[in-house]
Design a protein around this motif. Structure first.
Motif, PDB file in Angstrom:
ATOM      1  N   SER A 196       0.785  -4.054   3.792  1.00 26.19           N
ATOM      2  CA  SER A 196      -0.428  -4.384   4.535  1.00 26.19           C
ATOM      3  C   SER A 196      -0.282  -5.785   5.118  1.00 26.19           C
ATOM      4  CB  SER A 196      -1.655  -4.340   3.624  1.00 26.19           C
ATOM      5  OG  SER A 196      -1.901  -3.034   3.207  1.00 26.19           O
ATOM      6  N   ARG A 224      -2.119  -8.597   8.193  1.00 25.22           N
ATOM      7  CA  ARG A 224      -3.288  -8.840   9.028  1.00 25.22           C
ATOM      8  C   ARG A 224      -2.988 -10.016   9.936  1.00 25.22           C
ATOM      9  NH1 ARG A 224      -8.014 -11.929   5.615  1.00 25.22           N
ATOM     10  NH2 ARG A 224      -6.832 -13.828   5.355  1.00 25.22           N
ATOM     11  N   GLU A 273      -0.628  -1.546   8.769  1.00 29.52           N
ATOM     12  CA  GLU A 273       0.444  -1.259   7.829  1.00 29.52           C
ATOM     13  C   GLU A 273       1.770  -1.270   8.565  1.00 29.52           C
ATOM     14  OE1 GLU A 273      -0.462   2.391   5.855  1.00 29.52           O
ATOM     15  OE2 GLU A 273      -2.010   1.462   4.620  1.00 29.52           O
ATOM     16  N   ALA A 328       0.864  -1.178   0.000  1.00 28.81           N
ATOM     17  CA  ALA A 328       0.000   0.000   0.000  1.00 28.81           C
ATOM     18  C   ALA A 328       0.901   1.228   0.000  1.00 28.81           C
ATOM     19  CB  ALA A 328      -0.923  -0.002   1.211  1.00 28.81           C
ATOM     20  N   GLU A 352      -6.537  -5.339   9.495  1.00 36.47           N
ATOM     21  CA  GLU A 352      -5.221  -5.165   8.892  1.00 36.47           C
ATOM     22  C   GLU A 352      -4.488  -3.978   9.517  1.00 36.47           C
ATOM     23  OE1 GLU A 352      -5.354  -4.892   4.649  1.00 36.47           O
ATOM     24  OE2 GLU A 352      -6.171  -6.903   4.433  1.00 36.47           O
TER      25      GLU A 352
END
Length: 95
Positions: free
Chosen positions: A53, A55, A64, A48, A62
């Motif tokens: 990203s 999770r 970052e 991103a 999620e």
């Protein structure tokens, strides 16, 4: 079964590759460790912008991470994360 677990770990020691190189090597869903969040294990979900990203294992919200602070998860870290997820599911905390 003990003999299977007694073998030395064949994984290479975790190094921090250059940020552009790791996404090419990682598959979607590969387990990695975010060292900026107390070595939290997460699934790689994609890039991103300049951040990646991630999770939680098995789903969830999620987050970052900076590419330089992420490394591939060791086999023991993968096992620990998956076991924690299964234990939470057995307690009814997650579906």
């Amino acid at each position: 079964m003990y003999g299977e677990n007694a073998r030395p770990n064949a994984q290479k020691p975790p190094g921090i590759p250059e940020p552009p190189a790791l996404p090419e090597l990682l598959e979607l869903g590969a387990l990695v460790v975010d060292t900026s969040r107390a070595d939290r294990v997460g699934e790689f979900r994609g890039v991103a912008g300049t951040r990646w990203s991630l999770r939680p294992v098995g789903g969830g919200r999620e987050w970052e991470a900076e590419p330089g602070r992420v490394r591939p998860a060791l086999l023991m870290e993968q096992l620990r994360a998956r076991t924690a997820r299964l234990n939470a599911r057995s307690r009814g905390e997650v579906l």
